[in-house]
Write a protein that holds these residues in place. Structure first.
Motif, PDB file in Angstrom:
ATOM      1  N   ILE A  19      56.091  24.009  44.695  1.00  0.00           N
ATOM      2  CA  ILE A  19      56.200  25.151  44.264  1.00  0.00           C
ATOM      3  C   ILE A  19      55.519  25.192  42.762  1.00  0.00           C
ATOM      4  O   ILE A  19      54.943  26.266  42.292  1.00  0.00           O
ATOM      5  N   THR A  20      55.754  24.002  41.896  1.00  0.00           N
ATOM      6  CA  THR A  20      55.231  23.961  40.731  1.00  0.00           C
ATOM      7  C   THR A  20      53.567  23.750  40.555  1.00  0.00           C
ATOM      8  O   THR A  20      53.022  23.710  39.641  1.00  0.00           O
ATOM      9  N   GLN A  21      53.069  23.542  41.796  1.00  0.00           N
ATOM     10  CA  GLN A  21      51.797  22.959  41.823  1.00  0.00           C
ATOM     11  C   GLN A  21      50.719  24.246  41.260  1.00  0.00           C
ATOM     12  O   GLN A  21      50.867  25.314  41.717  1.00  0.00           O
ATOM     13  N   PRO A  22      49.885  24.104  40.332  1.00  0.00           N
ATOM     14  CA  PRO A  22      49.272  25.070  39.986  1.00  0.00           C
ATOM     15  C   PRO A  22      48.355  25.909  40.527  1.00  0.00           C
ATOM     16  O   PRO A  22      47.835  25.092  41.857  1.00  0.00           O
ATOM     17  N   GLN A  23      47.825  27.054  40.673  1.00  0.00           N
ATOM     18  CA  GLN A  23      47.126  27.678  41.651  1.00  0.00           C
ATOM     19  C   GLN A  23      45.822  27.428  41.307  1.00  0.00           C
ATOM     20  O   GLN A  23      45.671  26.756  40.047  1.00  0.00           O
ATOM     21  N   ARG A  24      44.898  27.748  42.177  1.00  0.00           N
ATOM     22  CA  ARG A  24      43.374  27.440  41.958  1.00  0.00           C
ATOM     23  C   ARG A  24      42.632  27.875  40.668  1.00  0.00           C
ATOM     24  O   ARG A  24      43.186  29.424  40.774  1.00  0.00           O
ATOM     25  N   ARG A  25      42.041  27.457  40.102  1.00  0.00           N
ATOM     26  CA  ARG A  25      41.517  28.078  38.900  1.00  0.00           C
ATOM     27  C   ARG A  25      40.446  29.144  39.073  1.00  0.00           C
ATOM     28  O   ARG A  25      39.497  28.851  39.911  1.00  0.00           O
ATOM     29  N   LYS A  26      40.432  30.247  38.626  1.00  0.00           N
ATOM     30  CA  LYS A  26      39.408  31.318  38.975  1.00  0.00           C
ATOM     31  C   LYS A  26      38.231  30.952  38.281  1.00  0.00           C
ATOM     32  O   LYS A  26      38.040  30.136  37.226  1.00  0.00           O
ATOM     33  N   GLY A  27      37.223  31.405  38.786  1.00  0.00           N
ATOM     34  CA  GLY A  27      35.620  31.655  38.036  1.00  0.00           C
ATOM     35  C   GLY A  27      35.035  30.237  38.661  1.00  0.00           C
ATOM     36  O   GLY A  27      35.381  29.854  39.896  1.00  0.00           O
ATOM     37  N   GLY A  28      34.078  29.883  38.176  1.00  0.00           N
ATOM     38  CA  GLY A  28      33.302  28.444  38.504  1.00  0.00           C
ATOM     39  C   GLY A  28      32.387  29.010  39.460  1.00  0.00           C
ATOM     40  O   GLY A  28      31.956  30.140  39.467  1.00  0.00           O
ATOM     41  N   LEU A  29      31.460  27.972  39.660  1.00  0.00           N
ATOM     42  CA  LEU A  29      30.191  27.926  40.417  1.00  0.00           C
ATOM     43  C   LEU A  29      30.516  28.680  42.003  1.00  0.00           C
ATOM     44  O   LEU A  29      29.366  29.332  42.433  1.00  0.00           O
ATOM     45  N   VAL A  30      31.531  28.904  42.433  1.00  0.00           N
ATOM     46  CA  VAL A  30      31.791  29.456  43.570  1.00  0.00           C
ATOM     47  C   VAL A  30      31.622  30.902  43.587  1.00  0.00           C
ATOM     48  O   VAL A  30      31.428  31.481  44.459  1.00  0.00           O
ATOM     49  N   THR A  31      31.679  31.616  42.523  1.00  0.00           N
ATOM     50  CA  THR A  31      31.547  32.807  42.230  1.00  0.00           C
ATOM     51  C   THR A  31      29.826  33.314  42.085  1.00  0.00           C
ATOM     52  O   THR A  31      29.482  34.369  42.233  1.00  0.00           O
ATOM     53  N   MET A  32      29.064  32.005  41.684  1.00  0.00           N
ATOM     54  CA  MET A  32      27.721  32.392  41.434  1.00  0.00           C
ATOM     55  C   MET A  32      26.856  33.240  42.415  1.00  0.00           C
ATOM     56  O   MET A  32      26.160  34.139  42.373  1.00  0.00           O
ATOM     57  N   PRO A  33      27.218  32.657  43.851  1.00  0.00           N
ATOM     58  CA  PRO A  33      26.318  33.494  44.790  1.00  0.00           C
ATOM     59  C   PRO A  33      26.652  34.917  44.889  1.00  0.00           C
ATOM     60  O   PRO A  33      25.814  35.652  45.345  1.00  0.00           O
ATOM     61  N   PHE A  34      27.762  35.406  44.893  1.00  0.00           N
ATOM     62  CA  PHE A  34      28.530  36.744  44.954  1.00  0.00           C
ATOM     63  C   PHE A  34      27.851  37.660  43.679  1.00  0.00           C
ATOM     64  O   PHE A  34      27.289  38.628  43.861  1.00  0.00           O
ATOM     65  N   ILE A  35      27.757  37.044  42.434  1.00  0.00           N
ATOM     66  CA  ILE A  35      27.246  37.862  41.259  1.00  0.00           C
ATOM     67  C   ILE A  35      25.667  37.988  41.510  1.00  0.00           C
ATOM     68  O   ILE A  35      25.095  38.888  41.172  1.00  0.00           O
TER      69      ILE A  35
END
Length: 608
Positions: A19-35
């Motif tokens: 439950i307390t495990q933080p969610q995946r951080r947004k942004g990063g190189l994974v967004t690069m192909p879309f932009i």
């Protein structure tokens, strides 16, 4: 029983961890192909509309060259101005994600509407008949549909212009030790795909328009724009979406208002930082001496009334910060030099180049000839080649000969670009004079559609010179703005060169109208004609060359009035010791951080 309790406790611990495990951080190189896909496809789609548009307007809409050129110039001016509006809206109201999304949708609607003008026969004037009726001109409704398509496309570009800054938001993390390298990677791929999209637009899609027709030729850009929009919106859950900040333009208005209110106030000495209002974390604690009348906007008259408990101004319309004052000063000081770049975009209208290329022998083989709209790629390629030679061959060789690092300042590169632009216009005038004489000699004075026994290679020198001029001036402008402006003005810095292009298009439209009206007055044969062999576009080029020569003199005056730049002050400080560095300290704090970031991004991924 103990085991059950133990297992239960373990299960609760695992559940709690889950439950307390933080969610995946947004942004990063994974967004690069879309932009990057959004920018590259949108750029490919919008640029593919330009080269052959004059043929579409003159052929399908039966417009005269003068009117078609005016439409294209105004459309181009709008497309270059809307990014400034887009940056303002994104930074002050909607945020970059919403602005880019809306821009993509609006741009797609504009291109779809343009495609429909090619698909629906009733959207265009009927073909010319050989009877007494001749050619019918476009109706008001048909022109409204066409202008709406161009307007929507230009407005959409304003939102798409935030793409680079939005992409940097995704990968720019100060807590990442490898942050600079990640940014360099993003900029490199961004500019690389932007360059590829330009080449594809000016070759493949232009070829389709020439050989398949307008229905497919304008359908392809609309489809590419749809894909661009889908790619961008698809990754919405992955993006970092920064909150909007206060408007920079509101800050300018506050400084002007407060400075006017305090116009009778005496300025305290600049060695008294406690008398000037500044941000707690700001390096600027006192204003500079330049344009000192604006310094009255940040003078603290009554600390108890002017300053709130948290250190901010109680009323920003009664007291501004030193940073706000210096931001407005930066804009005011840069405007004269910025205006010298307007001449870079003043040309014959952009349409004449295509008609000129169309009149020349473009055959590579007996069965294949280069589309006239594809010759623009020569200018683009010359930009890339020149930058590579300049950075990797010319500067290292000059440094080796002189025995110390050689570098031309950004301001001087702007001037060199203006000089090359002047030479480009002179060569263009000479080539057009030669082309027109050849047309008359071959008996084509009354036939503007004839192909001459003259190679299209003749126009290569002017295109190459134009590319070199652009490489020097455009990159010089961008680096100059980045270096001279405070860090808070990065959005303005990125949009100023585009604003100059918009102003250049408007000046082109004005010059075009003046020359057309003056030369055709009294029923004379004017310089502007649908038949380029009857027109006197060579004289038109000479007029613009004269204006370009005057602009160089104007640049020298503005450069002298501006004084030394941040780079020049730093260089003098290094040569003359710490005393000069102290004198320039405020200037360096304003723009020094930008210089390193810009140079790194430019060297690793310049789109020009």
């Amino acid at each position: 029983m103990d085991k059950e309790v133990e297992l239960g406790s373990l299960g609760e611990e695992v559940s709690t961890q889950h439950i307390t495990q933080p969610q995946r951080r947004k942004g990063g190189l994974v967004t690069m192909p879309f932009i990057i896909a959004n920018e590259a496809l949108a750029s490919m789609a919008s640029l593919a509309l330009l080269p052959n548009m004059i043929q579409y307007l003159m052929g399908s809409y039966k417009l005269h060259l003068a009117k078609a050129t005016q439409i294209l110039l105004l459309s181009s001016a709008t497309g270059n101005f809307t990014p400034v509006v887009g940056a303002f809206v994104a930074d002050s109201y909607l945020g970059r994600f919403v602005t880019i999304g809306l821009g993509s949708v609006i741009c797609f609607l504009g291109m779809s509407l343009l495609w429909l003008t090619a698909m629906i026969p009733q959207a265009r004037p009927p073909p010319c008949s050989h009877d007494s009726e001749g050619c019918k001109s476009a109706t008001g409704g048909q022109m409204a549909m066409l202008i709406s398509a161009l307007a929507l496309t230009s407005i959409g570009k304003g939102g798409l212009a935030c793409s680079l800054a939005f992409g940097a938001d995704q990968v720019n993390r100060k807590d990442n030790s490898n942050n600079r390298r990640v940014l360099e990677t993003f900029f490199s791929w961004y500019y690389a795909f932007a360059a590829i999209s330009i080449i594809i637009a000016f070759t493949v899609i232009v070829y389709i328009q020439d050989h398949v027709g307008w229905k497919v030729g304008y359908g392809v850009p609309a489809a590419l724009m749809l894909l661009s929009t889908i790619f961008f919106l698809l990754a919405s859950p992955l993006y970092v979406k920064n909150k909007v900040k206060s408007s920079l333009f509101t800050g300018f208005a506050q400084v002007i208002t407060v400075a006017f209110k305090n116009r009778k106030l005496s300025l305290p000495p600049t060695n008294s930082p406690e008398l000037y209002h500044h941000k707690k974390d700001s390096d600027l604690v006192v204003p500079t001496d330049k344009l000192s009348f604006l310094n009255k906007a940040c003078v603290i008259k009554n600390p108890e009334l002017d300053i709130a408990s948290d250190g901010s101004a109680s009323n920003p319309w009664r007291l501004c910060t030193v940073d706000q004052v210096e931001e407005l000063k930066a804009i005011i000081r840069v405007v004269p030099l910025w205006s010298t770049g307007i001449m870079m975009s003043v040309n014959i209208g952009g349409s004449f180049g295509l008609l000129q290329a169309k009149s020349l022998n473009r055959h590579i083989t007996s069965h294949f000839q280069v589309p006239p709209g594809s010759f623009s790629v020569i200018m683009v390629l010359s930009i890339f080649v020149w930058i590579a030679l300049y950075d990797r061959v010319i500067l290292p060789l000059a440094s080796k000969i002189r025995g110390k690092p050689v570098r031309i300042s950004a301001k001087r590169r702007m001037g060199v670009g203006l000089l090359f632009s002047f030479v480009h216009l002179v060569v263009s005038a000479i080539v057009e004079t030669t082309r027109r004489k050849r047309a008359i000699q071959e008996g084509y004075l009354n036939n503007g559609h004839a192909v001459l026994h003259m190679s299209a290679m003749w126009i290569f020198p002017q295109l190459i010179l134009g590319g070199i001029a652009e490489a020097f001036n455009a990159i010089g402008q961008n680096e100059f703005y980045y270096t001279e402006f405070p860090k808070s003005m990065s959005s303005v810095a990125t949009s100023l060169s585009g604003l100059g292009m918009a102003a250049g298009n408007l000046v082109s439209s004005f010059v075009f109208s003046v020359i057309e009206n003056v030369t055709s007055s009294g029923g004379k044969q004017g310089w502007i004609s649908d038949n380029i062999n009857k027109g006197r576009y060579d004289k038109y080029y000479w007029v613009i060359s004269g204006l370009s020569a005057l602009n160089i003199l104007y640049y020298l005056l503005c450069s002298w009035a501006y004084g030394p730049t941040v780079d020049e002050l730093r260089k003098l400080g290094e040569e003359n010791g710490s005393s000069m560095e102290e004198e320039a300290s405020t200037e360096l704090r304003n723009g020094g951080e930008f210089h390193k970031d810009f140079n790194n991004s430019k060297e690793n991924g310049s789109k020009d």
